[in-house]
Write an enzyme that holds these catalytic residues in place. Structure first.
Site, short mmCIF file in Angstrom:
data_model
loop_
_atom_site.label_atom_id
_atom_site.label_comp_id
_atom_site.label_asym_id
_atom_site.label_seq_id
_atom_site.Cartn_x
_atom_site.Cartn_y
_atom_site.Cartn_z
N CYS A 83 -40.46 18.72 -36.60
CA CYS A 83 -41.52 19.28 -35.75
C CYS A 83 -42.07 20.57 -36.34
O CYS A 83 -43.05 21.11 -35.84
CB CYS A 83 -41.00 19.51 -34.35
SG CYS A 83 -40.38 17.99 -33.60
N CYS A 204 -40.37 19.03 -20.32
CA CYS A 204 -40.44 18.44 -21.66
C CYS A 204 -41.89 18.32 -22.12
O CYS A 204 -42.77 17.97 -21.33
CB CYS A 204 -39.85 17.03 -21.66
SG CYS A 204 -38.19 16.92 -20.97
N SER A 205 -42.12 18.56 -23.41
CA SER A 205 -43.45 18.37 -23.96
C SER A 205 -43.73 16.87 -24.03
O SER A 205 -42.81 16.07 -24.11
CB SER A 205 -43.55 19.00 -25.35
OG SER A 205 -42.56 18.47 -26.20
N LYS A 326 -45.98 22.16 -24.09
CA LYS A 326 -45.79 21.52 -22.80
C LYS A 326 -47.09 20.95 -22.22
O LYS A 326 -47.15 19.80 -21.84
CB LYS A 326 -45.19 22.54 -21.81
CG LYS A 326 -45.11 22.08 -20.37
CD LYS A 326 -44.08 20.97 -20.23
CE LYS A 326 -44.39 20.02 -19.10
NZ LYS A 326 -45.45 19.06 -19.38
N HIS A 330 -47.87 17.85 -27.92
CA HIS A 330 -47.02 18.13 -29.08
C HIS A 330 -47.06 16.97 -30.07
O HIS A 330 -46.12 16.19 -30.17
CB HIS A 330 -45.59 18.38 -28.56
CG HIS A 330 -44.60 18.75 -29.62
ND1 HIS A 330 -44.94 19.34 -30.83
CD2 HIS A 330 -43.24 18.63 -29.65
CE1 HIS A 330 -43.84 19.54 -31.55
NE2 HIS A 330 -42.80 19.10 -30.86
#
Lengths: 382, 129, 348
Positions: A83, A204-205, A326, A330
């Site tokens: 990421c 969570c994203s 978020k 992402h």
């Protein structure tokens, strides 16, 4: 080393972009960055991408993207650090310009996640296959364990985590590029479904398609391309163990602190000098840990930062004014570049509804895995 | 999981074979060539005791496809008496009861299957002591 | 003759009651419990199979034996639920137990008799002087078709025995086997559930073979039922072994300690070996013990053992059968049971 400036940025909408392919996304963001700099000459390209191979079955992105940009012949290669691939691509581009090897270097991050792949499985390849994934862990699971450790050590609560998400959505609602442009209440967050205890869906994203691009050149040539160059003051990177079990303290993202300190030292600034920051909030707990690791708040005080407005617009240090991973979304390989784009726009005074007044120095922090790699860039308006 | 990749992990997964740094004493599971603490390459073989303590944990509600029928299940970072830390599932109990400080025995269990026709993959999971 | 130097058993911790199964199929629980004498049975988790049960039992057996695992020269695993159709369970078990690679290994199948079969061959290998120590294991995660009488009994568990020549916990005094072709219960290649011949599984199969083997070993050894402190016969349900015992002149008292079926169910290849382990958990020096297995198809193996002075100090070195039976961790609904036994069709 030469001083380096940003002379163009570009970004696609983030979201579930069913009509756009991996290459479509890349080309749109890259063309936008090139166009904003008013040039058609590019010396080199770095493509930040976590896993085109697994998401859409496509590797070898350097030549593919150069070709589709009409820049066949230009050196191009993919940079991967899970990421943090986008941030590492930016660092590579920065080093190539700073070294004097090339003048106009494009760093673009891209990820196409909504194309039918098993996203949970693909993302899990950023953790240790043999020691973590083998036993059934997921990425939310890894950050959930970080959250539990933080709760155990500092008394952080599920509500503290939830305020981070509330703030993210409040900011993201104002970002035209964001995937989820809607405000979420504390109750919305705390009643969303459980993914990995204590993390709920709205901690969570999301799964996102998107791309972002940045064009760099030597600072002394920046005026040829733009009236508002932004200088890269520093690039700091670090690694830690891939496995969460091998960290000295699972409540502590040591890799973020190390990369942040390297960047502060190189830039000759401290955390107090940062006016606006984008940090890697792939999960709500990550923003809390990153704010602590970057020195925006004391260790253990991260839990109160969103709730008390410390990291909100108008607070001591506004964090993730874009809505963060978020709310903005992402697309993993694009995230590091998109974070930098937000900070650069802020320093140019082009932050729109979420502009931080008088922002002069900004920071972007991009992380890979459960805190195994991190890269921090510090920017300053010229 | 392809057999060759599985096969070379058997000593660690089946017998909890680990490495111990001869210079600084750090215990590494599984064993490594280089000690991450002191960079020594002098390693000796040790076997971990089949027990441990939970360092941190979670309960996975949204699992990878291979573990779909097992969710919700607890996972934990476990520390053995030798000081080695590793990640595994904690089973044979209510997952909600798993938390830091919980004492575990490590039992040999089926971890995952390579689809309906592939190999069976084993290892150790925690159960409440 | 050589004998047992170490033993161990393992029973999974999930249970389902006969009542829960009866309710699912509209049967009368009280009638079932009276007819089969089954209160509940063990159920394996999704992560438990013949291999994991064998490893758990084998580790306990090695702990009680206190020997160097490298000295075990043979390993046999009897089961009718080996997880692989082709590929041995024994190779996985030997690696996990730290045995080998200089070791002879085989998987056995003989319906419910495969456990004593592996014990018999392990014993013979030691007796022949081919190896110093040999391990025989009987373990199963038995399958019973939904809404079949077998569903009340088919359960999971197993026991492991290490045989040697010195430092015996129990001497093996006599062995005897009785076998004929009697198709009372079978599962064809590729079929998910076994089938059985209903009442044909009783007199011509179970009772004929169990009694022939038991009476045969008594005859050859010169012992009478009254000589034994404990006896255990294969336990396909609660009633059969007690009926066979009564017919041959064994008392309820002799049967009680090894009669684990009412709480455990029928662990097929693990059944009588686990009953024997339960007996060894409490036996005193010089106690005489009789075990007769039964496997459909059909055949029985009988052993006469005598506990030694060494047994009491080994009993506490590993978990005991009654303790495992008396500490279930979870009672399952039929739905949970159906999921764990993979009786529900799901997408790949």
């Amino acid at each position: 080393m030469r001083e380096v400036a940003v002379i163009g940025v570009g970004m696609t909408k983030f979201g579930e972009l069913w009509d756009m392919s991996l290459r479509d996304l890349f080309v749109e963001a890259a063309l936008s960055a090139i166009k904003s700099a008013g040039t058609d000459s590019i010396d080199s390209i770095y493509v930040g991408n976590m896993s085109g191979g697994q998401f859409v079955g496509q590797e070898h992105l350097g030549p593919l993207m150069a070709d589709h940009l009409g820049l066949g012949g230009v050196p191009a290669a993919r940079v991967e650090s899970a990421c943090a691939s986008g941030g590492m691509a930016l660092r590579s581009a920065y080093l190539e310009v700073a070294s004097g090897m090339s003048d106009l270097v494009l760093a673009a991050g891209v990820e196409k996640m909504n194309d039918g792949a098993d996203v949970t499985g693909v993302l899990a390849t950023a953790s240790d296959q043999e020691e973590e994934v083998y036993y059934g862990v997921t990425f939310p699971g890894l950050y959930a364990m970080i959250a539990r450790a933080h709760m155990e050590k500092y008394g952080t609560t599920e509500e503290d985590l939830s305020w981070v998400s509330v703030k993210a959505h409040r900011n993201g609602a104002k970002n035209p590029h964001a995937q989820f442009r809607r405000v979420m209440s504390l109750e919305d967050v705390m009643t969303s479904s459980v993914v990995a205890e204590p993390l709920r869906l709205l901690h969570c994203s999301p799964v996102t398609d998107g791309a972002a691009a940045i064009l760099l050149c030597p600072l002394d040539r920046a005026s040829e391309f733009t009236d508002k160059p932004v200088k890269i003051l520093a690039s700091g990177a670090a690694t830690s163990s891939l496995t969460l079990a091998d960290r000295a303290d699972p409540a502590d993202l040591d890799v973020v602190e190390l990369s942040g300190n390297r960047a502060y030292e190189m830039a000759g600034v401290t955390s107090d000098d940062i006016d606006v920051a984008e940090v890697h909030d792939c999960f709500a707990i990550a923003e809390i840990c990153c704010c602590e690791a970057l020195g925006f708040v004391e260790k253990g005080a991260g839990k109160d930062a969103a709730k008390n407005g410390v990291t909100d617009l108008g607070g001591k240090i506004p964090v993730n004014v874009s809505g963060g991973l978020k709310s903005k979304g992402h697309p993993v390989g694009a995230t590091g570049i998109a974070q930098a784009v937000t900070v650069i726009e802020q320093l140019k005074g082009e932050g729109g509804e979420v502009q931080v007044e008088g922002a002069e120095i900004g920071l972007a922090q991009n992380m890979g895995g459960s805190g195994a790699s991190s890269v921090v860039h510090i920017f300053q308006g010229v | 999981m392809p057999s060759p990749r599985y096969h070379r992990e058997i000593p660690a997964r089946y017998r909890l074979e680990a490495g111990k740094c001869s210079d600084c004493g750090k215990v590494l599971y599984p064993a490594r060539k280089v000690c991450p603490a002191c960079r020594s390459q002098e390693m000796e073989k040790v076997n971990l005791s089949p027990k441990g303590t939970v360092v941190t944990s979670t309960v996975i509600h949204v699992p990878p496809d291979e573990f779909l029928n097992e969710a919700p299940y607890a996972m934990a970072v476990v520390e053995t008496p030798e000081g080695a830390r590793f990640m595994t599932q904690v089973v044979d109990c209510d997952p909600a009861t798993v938390g830091p400080g919980m004492e575990l025995d490590l039992e040999f269990r089926l971890i995952q299957k390579e689809g309906n026709s592939g190999i069976l993959c084993y290892g150790h999971k925690g159960v409440p002591a | 003759m050589p004998g047992i130097v170490g033993y161990g058993a393992f029973i999974p911790r999930n249970r389902i009651s006969s009542e829960e199964i009866a309710q699912q199929w509209g049967k009368d629980a009280a009638t079932i419990q009276r007819g089969l004498l089954l209160k509940e049975k063990s159920v394996p988790g999704l992560d438990e199979d013949t291999i994991t049960i064998s490893v758990a039992a084998g580790r306990s057996a090695l702990a009680r034996a206190g020997i160097d695992p490298q000295k075990v020269g043979a390993l046999y695993i009897g089961s009718e639920s080996h997880p692989y159709a082709v590929k041995p369970s024994g190779t996985i078990v030997l690696e996990a137990l730290g045995l080998g690679p200089e070791i002879h290994v085989a998987d056995f199948e003989f319906a419910c008799k495969a456990g004593t079969e592996s014990m018999s061959v392990a014993l013979a290998m030691v007796e022949a002087g081919r190896v110093d120590y040999a391990m025989g294991i009987g373990a199963d995660t038995s399958q019973g078709a939904p809404n079949d009488a077998l569903e009340f009994s088919a359960s999971a568990g197993g026991a492991a025995y290490v045989f040697g020549k010195e430092d015996l916990l129990a001497e093996v005094l006599h062995t005897y086997s009785y076998t004929s072709d009697t198709p009372d219960f079978w599962r064809r290649e590729g079929e998910f559930y076994p089938r059985h011949g209903g009442r044909f599984t009783g007199e011509p199969a179970y009772f004929h073979h169990v009694m022939s083997a038991t009476l045969g070993i008594l005859d050859r050894s010169g012992h009478k039922p009254g000589d034994f402190k404990y006896a255990v016969f294969h336990m396909p349900n609660g009633k059969f072994p007690l009926t066979a015992a009564k017919r041959m002149g064994f008392s309820q008292e002799q049967m009680e300690q090894g009669w684990v079926v009412n709480l455990m169910g029928n662990t097929y290849s693990g059944s009588s070996p686990t009953g024997l382990a339960s007996i060894l958990d409490v036996a005193d020096p010089d106690d005489l013990i009789l075990i007769t297995s039964f496997g459909s198809g059909a055949g029985s193996d009988s052993f006469i053992l005598r506990a030694t002075d060494l047994l009491p100090e080994k009993q506490d070195l590993a978990p005991k059968v009654r303790d495992m039976l008396n500490s279930p961790r979870k009672y399952l609904t039929y739905g949970q049971y159906a999921k764990l036994r993979e009786k529900i069709i799901v997408n790949d």
